[in-house]
Write a protein that holds these residues in place. Structure first.
Motif, mmCIF file in Angstrom:
data_model
loop_
_atom_site.group_PDB
_atom_site.id
_atom_site.type_symbol
_atom_site.label_atom_id
_atom_site.label_comp_id
_atom_site.label_asym_id
_atom_site.label_seq_id
_atom_site.Cartn_x
_atom_site.Cartn_y
_atom_site.Cartn_z
ATOM 1 N N PHE A 203 44.760 62.453 41.812
ATOM 2 C CA PHE A 203 45.224 63.824 41.229
ATOM 3 C C PHE A 203 46.625 64.389 41.777
ATOM 4 C CE2 PHE A 203 40.507 64.217 40.885
ATOM 5 C CZ PHE A 203 40.506 64.609 39.254
ATOM 6 N N GLN A 204 46.950 63.589 42.876
ATOM 7 C CA GLN A 204 48.393 63.889 43.210
ATOM 8 C C GLN A 204 49.426 63.495 42.438
ATOM 9 O OE1 GLN A 204 48.934 63.075 47.424
ATOM 10 N NE2 GLN A 204 46.968 63.445 48.147
ATOM 11 N N SER A 205 49.139 62.077 41.906
ATOM 12 C CA SER A 205 49.759 61.256 41.068
ATOM 13 C C SER A 205 50.062 62.000 39.854
ATOM 14 C CB SER A 205 49.228 59.919 41.072
ATOM 15 O OG SER A 205 49.510 59.319 42.157
ATOM 16 N N ARG A 206 48.722 62.576 39.362
ATOM 17 C CA ARG A 206 48.762 63.277 37.864
ATOM 18 C C ARG A 206 49.484 64.538 37.929
ATOM 19 N NH1 ARG A 206 42.385 62.364 36.236
ATOM 20 N NH2 ARG A 206 42.411 60.299 36.185
ATOM 21 N N ILE A 207 49.734 65.210 38.977
ATOM 22 C CA ILE A 207 50.212 66.402 39.187
ATOM 23 C C ILE A 207 51.737 65.894 39.056
ATOM 24 C CG2 ILE A 207 50.765 68.345 40.464
ATOM 25 C CD1 ILE A 207 47.519 68.317 41.266
ATOM 26 N N ALA A 208 52.129 65.256 39.855
ATOM 27 C CA ALA A 208 53.502 64.714 40.038
ATOM 28 C C ALA A 208 54.213 64.412 38.727
ATOM 29 C CB ALA A 208 53.539 63.698 41.354
ATOM 30 N N THR A 209 53.266 63.410 38.064
ATOM 31 C CA THR A 209 53.800 62.977 36.717
ATOM 32 C C THR A 209 53.953 63.959 35.777
ATOM 33 O OG1 THR A 209 52.435 60.640 37.217
ATOM 34 C CG2 THR A 209 53.066 61.093 34.975
ATOM 35 N N ALA A 210 52.974 64.713 35.642
ATOM 36 C CA ALA A 210 53.215 65.994 34.719
ATOM 37 C C ALA A 210 54.465 66.804 34.960
ATOM 38 C CB ALA A 210 51.906 66.911 34.833
ATOM 39 N N ILE A 211 54.737 66.999 36.360
ATOM 40 C CA ILE A 211 55.795 67.690 36.700
ATOM 41 C C ILE A 211 57.002 66.924 36.484
ATOM 42 C CG2 ILE A 211 57.324 68.641 38.694
ATOM 43 C CD1 ILE A 211 54.572 69.302 39.949
ATOM 44 N N SER A 212 57.010 65.562 36.711
ATOM 45 C CA SER A 212 58.386 64.916 36.322
ATOM 46 C C SER A 212 58.442 64.892 35.126
ATOM 47 C CB SER A 212 58.001 63.445 36.909
ATOM 48 O OG SER A 212 59.083 62.593 36.791
ATOM 49 N N GLU A 213 57.532 64.923 34.141
ATOM 50 C CA GLU A 213 57.755 64.813 32.698
ATOM 51 C C GLU A 213 58.143 66.182 32.005
ATOM 52 O OE1 GLU A 213 58.125 62.912 29.106
ATOM 53 O OE2 GLU A 213 56.923 61.954 30.763
ATOM 54 N N LEU A 214 57.816 67.198 32.730
ATOM 55 C CA LEU A 214 58.319 68.643 32.252
ATOM 56 C C LEU A 214 59.592 68.676 32.720
ATOM 57 C CD1 LEU A 214 55.163 70.826 32.771
ATOM 58 C CD2 LEU A 214 55.996 69.701 30.753
ATOM 59 N N ALA A 215 60.022 68.330 33.890
ATOM 60 C CA ALA A 215 61.542 68.383 34.385
ATOM 61 C C ALA A 215 62.317 67.594 33.677
ATOM 62 C CB ALA A 215 61.581 68.126 35.959
ATOM 63 N N ARG A 216 61.926 66.336 33.303
ATOM 64 C CA ARG A 216 62.785 65.463 32.537
ATOM 65 C C ARG A 216 63.079 66.053 31.240
ATOM 66 N NH1 ARG A 216 64.632 61.138 33.731
ATOM 67 N NH2 ARG A 216 63.526 60.692 35.334
ATOM 68 N N ASN A 217 62.083 66.725 30.561
ATOM 69 C CA ASN A 217 62.371 67.421 29.507
ATOM 70 C C ASN A 217 63.370 68.445 29.389
ATOM 71 O OD1 ASN A 217 60.688 65.830 28.020
ATOM 72 N ND2 ASN A 217 59.168 67.478 27.861
ATOM 73 N N ILE A 218 63.420 69.289 30.518
ATOM 74 C CA ILE A 218 64.331 70.294 30.773
ATOM 75 C C ILE A 218 65.695 69.552 30.907
ATOM 76 C CG2 ILE A 218 65.375 71.910 32.451
ATOM 77 C CD1 ILE A 218 62.251 72.623 33.123
ATOM 78 N N PHE A 219 65.879 68.457 31.742
ATOM 79 C CA PHE A 219 67.054 67.999 31.985
ATOM 80 C C PHE A 219 67.630 67.270 30.686
ATOM 81 C CE2 PHE A 219 69.398 64.066 33.227
ATOM 82 C CZ PHE A 219 70.478 64.387 33.907
ATOM 83 N N LEU A 220 66.829 66.648 29.875
ATOM 84 C CA LEU A 220 67.189 65.989 28.611
ATOM 85 C C LEU A 220 67.609 67.182 27.562
ATOM 86 C CD1 LEU A 220 64.835 62.988 28.421
ATOM 87 C CD2 LEU A 220 67.338 62.877 29.066
ATOM 88 N N TYR A 221 66.783 67.869 27.426
ATOM 89 C CA TYR A 221 67.031 68.634 26.068
ATOM 90 C C TYR A 221 67.431 70.071 26.199
ATOM 91 C CZ TYR A 221 64.047 64.930 24.508
ATOM 92 O OH TYR A 221 63.359 63.815 24.275
ATOM 93 N N ALA A 222 67.620 70.539 27.507
ATOM 94 C CA ALA A 222 68.182 71.998 27.727
ATOM 95 C C ALA A 222 69.264 71.765 28.806
ATOM 96 C CB ALA A 222 67.071 72.848 28.353
#
Length: 133
Positions: free
Chosen positions: A35-54
């Motif tokens: 679950f630590q990995s799932r949470i970290a992965t989800a956060i990473s994906e959302l943060a990457r979207n911010i970095f790439l698209y905003a």
């Protein structure tokens, strides 16, 4: 409820910082490794979207409690162009960056709760929650 941790997302290093903060809080709350990995992965994906698209945005991570259950809530917000077609963005395999397209549908699968709001020209807000068993 504690104050949320807020990580501005401006550089690739900020993605790492947000991911590490999420993993640390999950560990501190007693989530297992998976679950630590799932949470970290989800956060990473959302943060990457911010970095790439905003142009800018932030990831806020908060410990929450509801009806005796403890969880981690994450809000990823940006002031970018917004998502034109949320339904399309939520389809598996859809990608505007040429990536694998696991993005938002993957985040939704990893978490217990997922909401997304987006407005053209104003930005996007994604809120996710993972409850501890």
């Amino acid at each position: 409820m504690e104050m949320p941790y807020c990580i501005p997302i401006l550089t690739e290093q900020d993605i790492v910082t947000a991911r590490q903060m999420g993993r640390k809080l999950a560990k501190d709350l007693g989530y297992g490794m998976i679950f630590q990995s799932r949470i970290a992965t989800a956060i990473s994906e959302l943060a990457r979207n911010i970095f790439l698209y905003a142009d800018s945005g932030s990831v806020k991570i908060n410990i929450i409690e509801k009806e005796g259950k403890v969880g981690l809530a994450v809000v990823a917000e940006d002031q970018g162009q917004g998502i034109r077609d949320i339904k399309k963005a939520m389809e598996d395999g859809y990608s505007t960056s040429g990536g694998l397209g696991a993005g938002l549908p993957g985040v939704k699968r990893l978490m217990d709760q997922f909401t997304i709001e987006s407005q053209a020209g104003k930005g996007t807000r994604v809120e996710i929650v993972k409850w501890r068993d």
